[in-house]
Scaffold this motif. Structure first.
Motif, mmCIF file in Angstrom:
data_model
loop_
_atom_site.group_PDB
_atom_site.id
_atom_site.type_symbol
_atom_site.label_atom_id
_atom_site.label_comp_id
_atom_site.label_asym_id
_atom_site.label_seq_id
_atom_site.Cartn_x
_atom_site.Cartn_y
_atom_site.Cartn_z
ATOM 1 N N THR A 206 0.835 -1.208 0.000
ATOM 2 C CA THR A 206 0.000 0.000 0.000
ATOM 3 C C THR A 206 0.870 1.258 0.000
ATOM 4 O OG1 THR A 206 -1.748 -1.160 1.204
ATOM 5 C CG2 THR A 206 -1.811 1.250 1.234
ATOM 6 N N ALA A 207 1.939 1.235 0.819
ATOM 7 C CA ALA A 207 2.835 2.390 0.877
ATOM 8 C C ALA A 207 3.537 2.600 -0.463
ATOM 9 C CB ALA A 207 3.861 2.195 1.993
ATOM 10 N N ALA A 208 3.985 1.498 -1.101
ATOM 11 C CA ALA A 208 4.665 1.624 -2.397
ATOM 12 C C ALA A 208 3.716 2.169 -3.451
ATOM 13 C CB ALA A 208 5.225 0.267 -2.813
ATOM 14 N N THR A 209 2.467 1.725 -3.413
ATOM 15 C CA THR A 209 1.462 2.240 -4.350
ATOM 16 C C THR A 209 1.238 3.732 -4.120
ATOM 17 O OG1 THR A 209 0.377 0.087 -4.441
ATOM 18 C CG2 THR A 209 -0.906 2.001 -5.144
ATOM 19 N N LYS A 210 1.158 4.121 -2.844
ATOM 20 C CA LYS A 210 0.967 5.534 -2.518
ATOM 21 C C LYS A 210 2.148 6.364 -3.004
ATOM 22 C CE LYS A 210 -0.672 8.425 1.244
ATOM 23 N NZ LYS A 210 -1.289 8.425 2.582
ATOM 24 N N ALA A 211 3.355 5.757 -2.991
ATOM 25 C CA ALA A 211 4.547 6.452 -3.465
ATOM 26 C C ALA A 211 4.714 6.357 -4.977
ATOM 27 C CB ALA A 211 5.782 5.873 -2.781
ATOM 28 N N ALA A 212 3.754 5.723 -5.650
ATOM 29 C CA ALA A 212 3.774 5.559 -7.112
ATOM 30 C C ALA A 212 5.024 4.813 -7.569
ATOM 31 C CB ALA A 212 3.662 6.917 -7.812
ATOM 32 N N LEU A 213 5.401 3.769 -6.805
ATOM 33 C CA LEU A 213 6.566 2.968 -7.149
ATOM 34 C C LEU A 213 6.117 1.626 -7.722
ATOM 35 C CD1 LEU A 213 8.774 3.607 -3.982
ATOM 36 C CD2 LEU A 213 9.136 4.538 -6.266
ATOM 37 N N PRO A 214 6.743 1.158 -8.788
ATOM 38 C CA PRO A 214 6.359 -0.119 -9.383
ATOM 39 C C PRO A 214 7.066 -1.311 -8.758
ATOM 40 C CG PRO A 214 8.006 0.948 -10.750
ATOM 41 C CD PRO A 214 7.730 1.888 -9.604
ATOM 42 N N CYS A 215 7.821 -1.112 -7.690
ATOM 43 C CA CYS A 215 8.672 -2.178 -7.154
ATOM 44 C C CYS A 215 7.841 -3.287 -6.517
ATOM 45 C CB CYS A 215 9.652 -1.612 -6.137
ATOM 46 S SG CYS A 215 8.879 -0.850 -4.712
ATOM 47 N N LYS A 216 8.433 -4.463 -6.470
ATOM 48 C CA LYS A 216 7.816 -5.643 -5.880
ATOM 49 C C LYS A 216 8.082 -5.673 -4.385
ATOM 50 C CE LYS A 216 8.029 -10.715 -6.281
ATOM 51 N NZ LYS A 216 8.731 -11.837 -6.975
#
Length: 625
Positions: A206-216
């Protein structure tokens, strides 16, 4: 004399314009007027002073400042410890008879040898390469178990990538706040991959999505990949992205090179004289510079035994930590003042009856204000069982300097009581009393000396114009040397800590006394009252002494609101009428009549960083912004 200070003296002696006090960033030619003849004389003097072989011309290319010379001389004197390759060197020949033990949730200790951990790290490096991780990529780590953390951390390094530890969610903390915090850090780190415990992978996704990051986001894999040869590091390659605590603003990313890490770990090993078989014990968080570099990486590089517990395990039972030192023979421990104060509040004298602390050789104290009265009470509790006050090693450091900057050398720590009315920028601070730990009188106003700078670092106290001040004068602490990160800090310039060339301006106010550093507070957490600096930390100490409110329950924020000097006291407990009156009296007296605001509430009202420091700027914004 520290290497850095002697180099600066020789530069001053040979400067064409005559003796001066050169600041670390000073350029030899442009600022100090060195020509080729004077430079040659300086280099010969350095060779003689430090008993070095003649320098090759190729070694001298790019050495343009006093700080560059200090780093160069340090590397010539101690290459075996400060070698950037030391961080990965243990992977090639790990010990089978020593390793890391950790406390399980069932109360039992589990152990992995360094040989087992090295093999797991090399398998992880091969797996990371299979996942597309390339040299220079950032891999974020949120792993609570020390065995998983070490495997992942060194696996990332062995793959040539950059580990970046993140704090796990706080127990009972707001999940939304954690996700916002993690998203901010991930935005700065821009990782290729996030390795996390299975219980929090969804939150970090969720945090990575909020940061607009495509990482796994994935758990650490128990991989059976064939171990790989470690990537051969360049000393200038980034080896770690660590985050500041965020006590004076939002956390910032500090990029440390292999050379920075190797230099600082080397300093700590020499400072402690850490023996190959000496046991270190730690409860500090792995994502924090003191817990990561001082308590984890240093024993690993040294391949000396290490025993760890999580912070929540220490909080539940600090006696378990003491038993590692008094029953199991641990020689080295590290804690902020809070840890010693908390242990005093939870451990009764009768619980120590069967313990012997005579083998406890080093107790590093840092990360926050070092309260001499707390240390004195702790020593009194343990002295009947063999503890010596000289065991304490007050220290000063910060993430932007990798970690360690100063530390005492094993003598009984010294406390002083300055005349706080003389705390004027650029002026000599009057010291009313001094006393070794053990005989410090009760009362407010005492501060602990935090030792001398480590030999390869040049520490200066600067005035408002950036000029070095004589010993005893109040100014901003500045440091230069091989462990200082000279990469641009990620996350903006809201902090008072900043770079001036290769010199780190720390944003901390202090002065030198008897060769030791005395830190009195953050320049951004102070008010000018009648021309002097009033620091939030000193105000908190006086409130604790004069009102009886526990130190861990309050925080003070200072600033200007609506054109008026204002002091905000935030307290995590109800105040009696007498306590409130006493607090108002202290605040009014010390601030010279500033506007006073007192806020009370439950535990959690004081906003804190993941390492436990009060987030004063955010408290100020909450109540006065």
């Amino acid at each position: 004399m520290p290497i850095a200070a002697r180099v600066a003296e020789l530069v001053a002696d040979h400067a064409p314009a005559g003796p001066t006090t050169p600041a670390a960033p000073a350029r030899l030619v442009e600022d100090l007027g060195f020509d080729s003849l004077h430079l040659m004389e300086l280099l010969v003097s350095l060779q003689i002073e430090f008993d070095l072989e003649p320098f090759a011309d190729a070694e001298l290319v790019g050495l343009s400042s006093v700080a560059d010379l200090t780093t160069f001389i340090t590397s010539k004197l101690s290459p075996e410890i400060d070698d950037a390759g030391a961080l990965l060197g243990w992977l090639a020949s790990p010990r089978t008879d020593a390793g890391i033990s950790w406390l399980g949730d069932d109360g039992e200790w589990r152990t992995a040898s360094y040989a087992d951990l090295a093999a797991a790290a090399l398998r992880t490096a091969a797996w990371l390469r299979e996942q597309g991780v390339e040299p220079g990529d950032v891999v974020s780590l949120t792993l609570a178990g020390v065995d998983d953390f070490v495997t992942a951390f060194f696996g990332v390094l062995a793959a040539g990538a950059v580990p970046s530890p993140l704090a796990p969610p706080l127990a009972l903390g707001s999940l939304d706040n954690y996700i916002d915090h993690a998203a901010h850090l991930l935005t700065l780190a821009a990782p290729r991959l996030i390795l996390a415990d299975p219980t929090i992978t969804d939150h970090l996704t969720t945090a990575a999505t909020k940061a607009a990051l495509p990482c796994k986001v994935t758990p650490l894999q128990d991989t059976h990949a064939t171990g790989t040869t470690p990537h051969q590091p360049d000393p200038e390659a980034i080896a770690l992205l660590q985050f500041t605590s965020g006590s004076s603003g939002r956390p910032r990313g500090v990029r440390l090179t292999m050379g920075n890490l190797g230099a600082n770990i080397g300093m700590i090993r020499r400072w402690l004289g850490l023996g190959r078989d000496e046991l270190t014990v730690s409860w500090l968080p792995l994502h924090h510079d003191m817990g990561l570099i001082g308590c984890l990486l240093t024993p690993i590089v040294n391949q000396s035994p290490l025993r760890t517990m999580r912070p929540d395990q220490f909080i539940r039972d600090p006696l378990r930590w003491l038993r590692c030192l008094g029953a199991d023979g641990a020689a080295v421990a590290v804690s902020p003042t809070f840890g010693f104060a908390y242990t005093l509040s939870r451990v009764r004298p009768e619980a120590l009856a069967d313990l012997d602390f005579s083998n406890w050789r080093v107790a590093i104290v840092g990360a926050e204000r070092v309260d001499p009265l707390v240390l004195q009470r702790f020593a009194a509790l343990l002295e009947p069982h063999g503890f010596q006050p000289g065991t304490f090693r007050p220290a000063y450091g910060l993430a932007e300097a990798t970690l360690a900057v100063t530390g005492t050398q094993g003598e009984t720590p010294l406390a002083i009581r300055p005349d706080w009315s003389t705390m004027l920028p650029g002026q000599l601070v009057s010291v009313l009393e001094q006393a070794p730990l053990g005989v410090v009188p009760a009362g407010p106003g005492w501060v602990t000396c935090c030792g001398q700078p480590h030999p390869s670092l040049l520490l200066e106290v600067l005035d408002d114009e950036g000029r070095p001040l004589p010993p005893g004068h109040l100014g901003e602490v500045a440091v230069s040397g091989p462990s200082i990160s000279t990469q641009a800090h990620l996350g903006g310039s809201t902090s008072a800590t900043r770079l001036a060339g290769t010199q780190l301006r720390t944003g901390d106010a202090g002065f030198l006394y008897a060769g030791q550093l005395v830190v009195v507070g953050r320049t951004g957490d102070s008010l000018k009252v009648r021309g002097r600096h009033l620091f939030a930390e000193e105000l908190e100490a006086r409130l604790v002494t004069e009102t009886g409110i526990p130190a861990g329950r309050i925080a003070v924020a200072l600033g200007i609101a609506a054109g008026r000097e204002t002091a905000v006291l935030v307290c995590e407990q109800p105040l009696t009428d007498d306590q409130r009156a006493a607090a108002e009296a202290v605040l009014t007296r010390e601030t010279g009549g500033a506007d006073i605001r007192i806020e009370t509430g439950p535990r959690g009202l004081v906003l804190r960083t993941s390492s436990g420091k009060a987030r004063r700027r955010e408290l100020w914004q909450r109540y006065c912004g």
